[in-house]
Design an enzyme around this catalytic site. Structure first.
Site, PDB file in Angstrom:
ATOM      1  N   SER A  38       4.998   0.661  -3.423  1.00  0.00           N
ATOM      2  CA  SER A  38       6.039  -0.052  -2.948  1.00  0.00           C
ATOM      3  C   SER A  38       5.774  -1.380  -2.430  1.00  0.00           C
ATOM      4  CB  SER A  38       6.640   0.885  -1.768  1.00  0.00           C
ATOM      5  OG  SER A  38       8.067   0.550  -1.567  1.00  0.00           O
ATOM      6  N   ASP A 152      10.285   5.382  -5.833  1.00  0.00           N
ATOM      7  CA  ASP A 152       9.210   4.984  -4.998  1.00  0.00           C
ATOM      8  C   ASP A 152       7.886   5.853  -4.822  1.00  0.00           C
ATOM      9  OD1 ASP A 152       7.652   4.132  -2.452  1.00  0.00           O
ATOM     10  OD2 ASP A 152       9.638   3.086  -2.094  1.00  0.00           O
TER      11      ASP A 152
END
Length: 256
Positions: A38, A152
């Protein structure tokens, strides 16, 4: 000895990684491999691309985040935003780079929503990898490929330590942005958003700790008071990363 640096996810809290890298650079600690999830993947990509930390710090501290947020592309399908304009923002800063163009070996992680497996990116184009790694459910639409639905990386490997050992690192430094959030007892709230947010952070807290268990050195920036959305507090968050990294420099210089 080859050193790997694992940069965890955490939205705006990920700006702490800039402070971590600043402290390592000031003390001439050479990083051979970088892995990121991320925001950790984004900061890692900028650094691996050879972009000076001073430029990166300036970018995140002077950027008009309100303007950036206004450019997001509402979709209201699998997420609030499509993510295409986010990709264009990254491409403007990084260009059309591929992993092979980087100055340091970079590993980016995402999560396959259909199998729960970690997706490892270490070749091909950088921007699609960063887009997948940062696809926080509800906020961004997942990245759909012919074989995978990617979200993610924090949902499978919030601090990607293991891929660094697999890549050849002898010593791994893990930066855990989820460790500080529950360092003090949290107040219970009946606010729905806070309840959902705290529940996810609780899961990440334990998952990140497990991910970091094999790292020889763990840095835990004190960023628990900041939310993933606190982009306007970049300066303070960077300082926290630098401050905590200074505390472990002696371990690196002693070779432990």
């Amino acid at each position: 000895m080859k050193i790997g640096l694992a940069l965890g996810g955490g939205g705006a809290r990920g700006f702490a990684h800039i402070g971590v890298l600043k402290a390592l650079e000031k003390n001439n600690i050479k990083i051979d491999f970088i892995s990121g999830t991320s925001m950790g993947a984004i900061v890692g990509a900028f650094y691996a691309a050879g972009i000076p930390l001073e430029k990166l710090e300036k970018l995140v501290t002077v950027t008009d985040w309100k303007k950036i947020f206004s450019l997001l592309d509402p979709k209201f399908k699998d997420g609030l935003f499509g993510g295409e304009k986010f990709s264009l923002f990254l491409k403007k800063e990084l260009g059309d780079l591929e992993f092979k163009h980087l100055f340091k070996k970079l590993i980016v992680t995402a999560t396959d929503f259909t199998t729960a497996k970690t997706k490892i990116f270490k070749s091909g184009k950088i921007i699609p990898a960063l887009r997948a790694s940062s696809s926080l459910p509800i906020i961004f639409n997942p990245v759909n490929t012919k074989k995978e639905v990617l979200i993610d990386g924090c949902f499978s490997l919030p601090v990607p330590v293991e891929p660094l050992f697999s890549a050849g690192a002898d010593l791994v430094i893990a930066v855990n942005l989820d460790a500080d959030y529950f360092s003090q007892k949290r107040k219970h709230t009946t606010n729905l958003f806070d309840t959902i947010n705290n529940s996810l952070l609780l899961l990440r807290h334990h998952l990140a700790a497990a991910n970091c268990s094999k790292a020889q050195i763990i840095i835990k920036p004190k960023v628990g008071q900041y939310g993933w959305y606190d982009f306007f507090k970049a300066k303070e968050i960077i300082e926290e990363g630098e401050k905590e990294t200074k505390k472990i420099i002696h371990k690196l210089k002693s070779g432990s």
